[in-house]
Motif scaffolding. Structure first.
Motif, mmCIF file in Angstrom:
data_model
loop_
_atom_site.group_PDB
_atom_site.id
_atom_site.type_symbol
_atom_site.label_atom_id
_atom_site.label_comp_id
_atom_site.label_asym_id
_atom_site.label_seq_id
_atom_site.Cartn_x
_atom_site.Cartn_y
_atom_site.Cartn_z
ATOM 1 N N UNK A 87 0.802 -1.232 0.000
ATOM 2 C CA UNK A 87 0.000 0.000 0.000
ATOM 3 C C UNK A 87 0.835 1.282 0.000
ATOM 4 N N UNK A 88 1.961 1.295 0.729
ATOM 5 C CA UNK A 88 2.696 2.559 0.875
ATOM 6 C C UNK A 88 4.044 2.569 0.167
ATOM 7 N N UNK A 89 4.583 1.401 -0.085
ATOM 8 C CA UNK A 89 5.964 1.330 -0.579
ATOM 9 C C UNK A 89 6.064 0.528 -1.878
ATOM 10 N N UNK A 90 7.104 0.827 -2.642
ATOM 11 C CA UNK A 90 7.466 0.003 -3.795
ATOM 12 C C UNK A 90 8.824 -0.616 -3.480
ATOM 13 N N UNK A 91 8.960 -1.914 -3.752
ATOM 14 C CA UNK A 91 10.245 -2.565 -3.538
ATOM 15 C C UNK A 91 10.785 -2.973 -4.907
ATOM 16 N N UNK A 92 11.830 -2.317 -5.353
ATOM 17 C CA UNK A 92 12.438 -2.664 -6.634
ATOM 18 C C UNK A 92 13.695 -3.496 -6.376
ATOM 19 N N UNK A 93 13.545 -4.811 -6.547
ATOM 20 C CA UNK A 93 14.660 -5.715 -6.250
ATOM 21 C C UNK A 93 15.827 -5.564 -7.227
ATOM 22 N N UNK A 94 15.563 -4.961 -8.399
ATOM 23 C CA UNK A 94 16.643 -4.755 -9.367
ATOM 24 C C UNK A 94 17.765 -3.896 -8.789
ATOM 25 N N UNK A 95 17.389 -3.009 -7.875
ATOM 26 C CA UNK A 95 18.362 -2.033 -7.386
ATOM 27 C C UNK A 95 18.871 -2.326 -5.985
ATOM 28 N N UNK A 96 18.345 -3.383 -5.369
ATOM 29 C CA UNK A 96 18.721 -3.674 -3.981
ATOM 30 C C UNK A 96 20.158 -4.189 -3.924
ATOM 31 N N UNK A 97 20.964 -3.606 -3.038
ATOM 32 C CA UNK A 97 22.358 -4.047 -2.903
ATOM 33 C C UNK A 97 22.543 -4.905 -1.654
ATOM 34 N N UNK A 98 21.443 -5.320 -1.053
ATOM 35 C CA UNK A 98 21.457 -6.208 0.123
ATOM 36 C C UNK A 98 22.300 -5.680 1.272
ATOM 37 N N UNK A 99 22.259 -4.373 1.477
ATOM 38 C CA UNK A 99 23.038 -3.786 2.560
ATOM 39 C C UNK A 99 22.369 -4.031 3.914
ATOM 40 N N UNK A 100 21.069 -4.337 3.881
ATOM 41 C CA UNK A 100 20.288 -4.636 5.084
ATOM 42 C C UNK A 100 20.161 -3.471 6.059
ATOM 43 N N UNK A 101 20.370 -2.264 5.572
ATOM 44 C CA UNK A 101 20.100 -1.108 6.419
ATOM 45 C C UNK A 101 18.643 -1.087 6.858
ATOM 46 N N UNK A 102 17.744 -1.426 5.893
ATOM 47 C CA UNK A 102 16.308 -1.365 6.184
ATOM 48 C C UNK A 102 15.941 -2.367 7.276
ATOM 49 N N UNK A 103 16.566 -3.535 7.243
ATOM 50 C CA UNK A 103 16.265 -4.566 8.243
ATOM 51 C C UNK A 103 16.722 -4.104 9.617
ATOM 52 N N UNK A 104 17.914 -3.501 9.650
ATOM 53 C CA UNK A 104 18.469 -3.085 10.935
ATOM 54 C C UNK A 104 17.821 -1.826 11.481
ATOM 55 N N UNK A 105 17.330 -0.963 10.584
ATOM 56 C CA UNK A 105 16.949 0.377 11.032
ATOM 57 C C UNK A 105 15.470 0.706 11.099
ATOM 58 N N UNK A 106 14.620 -0.060 10.416
ATOM 59 C CA UNK A 106 13.218 0.369 10.314
ATOM 60 C C UNK A 106 12.304 -0.533 11.142
ATOM 61 N N UNK A 107 11.576 0.094 12.064
ATOM 62 C CA UNK A 107 10.633 -0.613 12.946
ATOM 63 C C UNK A 107 9.328 0.192 12.985
#
Ligand code: SF4
Ligand code: SF4
Lengths: 231, 183
Positions: free
Chosen positions: A138-158
């Motif tokens: 609903x709110x976000x688009x995830x474009x896997x083509x550009x993901x560099x797997x840095x995992x900032x989002x996993x560590x930082x977003x709650x």
């Protein structure tokens, strides 16, 4: 009171709180160490390797290194700079980075590092992997083509309940970073924006947002990344 | 000083990079004092009539004719310069690279919503005069050795101008930060 330690970076005597992260300590002393998977305020991961420096002559990632009394650090040697360029090249070759059509272009940290190091084409063949674009959240688009797997989002977003919005699936070169449909469903625009800003590239985008800053005024159009820390 | 000879071509590109060459505006008058054009869409010379100093390539390779032209450029030009994202990484045409060729052709000529009624014989164009499409789009440096890369979509006219001046006069090639862009 915190105790301070003395150490050197590129021969310059530096001071920092004992145990401080080397990337931050260098910044406080006016020295830029390039980073990509690192983000101030979230636990370091040491996964992209771009912040590799020589500590007492040995290569290690500055985001996972703590300063100690008397250490000598070198942030820039011909070998380190070549190594950094290779990291940037690998990330471009490994994903699908069509900068001209990317919402993050001009404000993207991967692109900005390529600009800083004047990386043109990789020494590695482009892989053109088949990757998806998830536009159904609903709110976000995830474009896997550009993901560099840095995992900032996993560590930082709650979300407000402390639940993670992002998680990784699969392993090795198949790893994907997924948006959890449950926890991400009702997020605020502010949190969606935070997720977009935390992603160094254009892999997390807010819906109905983008291309709102004109060319010439975007973050890295005129000044190389890191020039706010070291001229 | 003998004039340097330049050739240019557009492979799998949109001619935007050539537009950006023209975007050097009145400096084109200075350029014409320094160089002579050979094979190029700018003067419509179709085949090489001289050995050239500088070859400028726009676009990557999406068919066998592109590959043939690129090999010709490598053979006849001392310095090969690629301009633009398509030449450097495939660009927009390379969006098909993650989809098998047969699926692309089927969608374009047989199953696409706009072709259903206008191709009743279900023909995928196969005239021998039509260049053969490659399995995927290739950036130029994956086919021949390239000497200079000028990124951008299109590259800024100032970047092209600075590079041309450097190549023609033998000065050091600089890639200024504000014109070195991927978009
Ligand atoms: S994420 Fe960055 S490097 Fe990748 S296409 Fe977008 S702007 Fe380019
Ligand atoms: S989505 Fe963005 S922040 Fe998350 S892992 Fe991929 S590149 Fe990193």
């Amino acid at each position: 009171m915190a105790s301070f330690v003395k150490f050197t970076i590129n021969g310059k005597t530096c001071l920092a709180e004992e145990g401080a992260q080397l990337v931050e300590a260098a910044k406080e002393n006016g020295i830029y160490i390039p980073t990509l998977c690192n983000y101030p305020g979230i636990p370091p991961k040491g996964s992209c390797r771009i912040c590799t420096v020589l500590v007492n002559g040995i290569g290690q990632t500055a985001c996972t290194t703590k300063v100690v009394e008397g250490m000598t650090v070198q942030t820039s040697t011909p070998e380190l700079e070549e190594f950094r360029k290779s990291v940037i090249e690998i990330l471009f070759a490994e994903g699908n980075h069509l900068c001209p059509s990317c919402e993050k272009s001009g404000s993207c940290e991967l692109q900005a590092l390529a600009y800083r190091y004047r990386v043109t084409v990789p020494h590695f063949p482009y892989l053109f992997p088949k990757r998806d674009v998830e536009a159904w959240h609903p709110k976000l688009v995830k474009d896997h083509n550009r993901c560099i797997q840095c995992k900032r989002c996993i560590r930082g977003i709650r979300n407000g309940k402390g639940q993670a919005l992002f998680a990784f699936g699969k392993r090795g070169d198949k790893v994907v970073i997924n948006i959890d449909p449950e926890t991400s469903r009702d997020i605020s625009d502010a949190l969606a924006q935070e997720a977009m800003d935390m992603c160094p590239v254009g892999a997390i985008l807010r819906k109905e947002k983008g291309f709102d800053v004109p060319i010439g005024k975007r973050k890295f159009d005129r000044q190389p990344i890191g020039s706010d820390i070291q001229a | 000083m003998a004039k340097k000879i330049i050739a240019t071509t557009s492979l799998a590109g949109c001619f935007g990079c050539h537009m950006s060459i023209l975007d050097i505006d009145e400096r084109i008058l200075d350029l014409i004092e320094l160089v002579e054009f050979n094979k190029s869409p700018i003067d419509d010379i179709k085949t090489f009539t001289k050995e050239c100093d500088i070859g400028i390539i726009e676009g990557g390779c999406c068919n066998d004719e592109n590959v043939h032209t690129l090999l010709e450029f490598r053979k006849h030009c001392k310095t090969l310069v690629v301009i633009g994202e398509c030449a450097m990484m495939g660009g927009l045409p390379s969006m098909r690279n993650t989809i098998p060729l047969k699926e692309c052709l089927d969608e374009a000529y047989l199953n696409g919503p706009t072709v259903a009624d206008c191709n009743p014989q279900k023909i995928i164009p196969n005239d021998p005069d039509i260049p053969k499409i490659l399995n995927r789009v290739y950036p130029c440096h994956e086919i021949v050795k390239i000497d200079v890369f000028l990124p951008g979509c299109p590259p800024r006219a100032d970047l092209i101008w600075d590079a041309l001046v450097a190549l023609v006069t033998g000065a050091e090639l600089k890639l200024p930060y504000t014109t070195f862009k991927f978009d």
